[in-house]
Design an enzyme around this catalytic site. Structure first.
Site, PDB file in Angstrom:
ATOM      1  CD  GLU A 153      10.181   1.350  10.541  1.00  0.00           C
ATOM      2  OE1 GLU A 153      10.304   2.264   9.709  1.00  0.00           O
ATOM      3  OE2 GLU A 153       9.962   0.165  10.212  1.00  0.00           O
ATOM      4  NE  ARG A 157       6.912   4.161   0.480  1.00  0.00           N
ATOM      5  CZ  ARG A 157       6.680   4.901   1.574  1.00  0.00           C
ATOM      6  NH1 ARG A 157       7.634   5.091   2.471  1.00  0.00           N
ATOM      7  NH2 ARG A 157       5.499   5.466   1.763  1.00  0.00           N
ATOM      8  CE1 TYR A 208       0.070   1.963   4.304  1.00  0.00           C
ATOM      9  CE2 TYR A 208       0.992  -0.252   4.463  1.00  0.00           C
ATOM     10  CZ  TYR A 208       0.810   1.021   4.997  1.00  0.00           C
ATOM     11  OH  TYR A 208       1.374   1.348   6.198  1.00  0.00           O
ATOM     12  NE  ARG A 255      -6.246 -19.776   3.811  1.00  0.00           N
ATOM     13  CZ  ARG A 255      -5.272 -20.533   4.298  1.00  0.00           C
ATOM     14  NH1 ARG A 255      -5.130 -21.789   3.853  1.00  0.00           N
ATOM     15  NH2 ARG A 255      -4.452 -20.069   5.237  1.00  0.00           N
ATOM     16  CG  LEU A 312       8.385   2.484   4.908  1.00  0.00           C
ATOM     17  CD1 LEU A 312       8.096   1.311   3.972  1.00  0.00           C
ATOM     18  CD2 LEU A 312       7.096   3.153   5.342  1.00  0.00           C
ATOM     19  CE  LYS A 350       3.183   3.098   3.219  1.00  0.00           C
ATOM     20  NZ  LYS A 350       3.661   3.307   4.608  1.00  0.00           N
TER      21      LYS A 350
END
Length: 286
Positions: A182, A52, A33, A101, A206, A150
């Site tokens: 972080e 990114r 995301y 799945r 990140l 991310k």
């Protein structure tokens, strides 16, 4: 009035938006995301977020759902349709819906899922928190080792924020082998003298888009920047501390684990970097 959202090529009222129960983002957290801020109806650092996103997709061998130009057009359309002046646009790409799945990746013929929605945040750049500063606690960093990607695997960061709330703080800084990695959803910094110190880029953190811009502006303002790991004790003994993220910009941190940092009030370095960042980003917004 409901928001207009984007799902796989369609602009829909949020009540009509649907994603399959077999989507791998839902079943496996197999998704990445981005969050792009909007100020004055314009996008902040869109190119950095698009770059990114491409990196995250590449690291997971996930197909891109569309070009950067198409993504930009979708972002702008959502800003217009939802009347966003200040706020954020959330984008998520999943590996798609294989129809069942399975741990194995689906064949290349399965198209990725692309979802975007807006969040209106009037006065976003004038957050009262910037005047008083944040309080943080330290918690053990037990996330997976590829924090540079991310992904939507945000359960532990969410738990960290709840730990902070329970402790009467605003957020948590994650600690691994004695060193701060972080924040739960932000990059972490301390200031000693005229030196801005933040952890160096690696798989451990990140690669913040706001981080990159703020460090560039700090160097241009003749501040010394040192990219290295620092400890909680260093943070408590620092003159200042702050975080950066797409939604908070530059936000002072005034307390760590109940110990005041510096004067216990927002310091001049964080305030100046916030001012520079907002000014420069508004000029460059598209």
């Amino acid at each position: 009035m409901s928001r207009t959202v984007y799902v796989n090529g369609e602009y829909l009222p949020e009540e009509e938006a649907k994603v399959s129960i077999f989507d791998r983002g839902f079943l496996m957290s197999d998704a990445v995301y981005e969050v792009t801020s909007v100020l004055g109806g314009k996008l902040i650092d869109f190119a950095g977020h698009a770059a990114r996103l491409a990196r995250s997709l590449g690291e997971l061998d996930m197909a891109s759902p569309c070009s950067d130009e198409e993504l930009l057009a979708i972002h702008r359309e959502l800003v217009t349709r939802n009347g966003i002046t200040d706020g954020m646009i959330y984008l998520q790409v999943t590996r798609g819906n294989p129809g069942d799945r399975d741990f194995a990746f689906p064949p290349a013929s399965v198209k990725p899922t692309l979802v975007l929605f807006t969040q209106s945040k009037p006065g976003m750049a004038d957050s009262p928190m910037a005047k008083v500063g944040m309080k943080v606690i330290s918690i053990e960093d037990i996330r997976w080792g590829r924090r540079d990607i991310k992904t939507v695997q945000l359960l532990y960061p969410s738990m960290g924020k709840m730990m902070a709330k329970k402790a009467g703080a605003d957020d948590a800084w994650l600690v691994e082998d004695g060193y701060v990695t972080e924040g739960t959803s932000n990059n972490a910094y301390i200031v000693k003298g005229n030196k801005v110190i933040t952890r160096d880029l690696s798989d451990d953190i990140l690669h913040g888009i706001t981080r990159a811009a703020v460090l560039r502006f700090a160097r241009e303002a003749q501040m010394e920047v040192e990219e290295r790991a620092f400890t909680i004790d260093e943070a408590k003994a620092a003159d200042e501390a702050f975080i950066t993220s797409a939604s908070t910009f530059v936000m002072p941190v005034v307390e760590m684990d109940g110990t005041a940092i510096g004067t216990g009030k927002p310091g001049p370095v964080a305030a100046r970097l916030r001012e520079i960042y907002l000014d420069e980003m508004r000029k460059a917004a598209i």
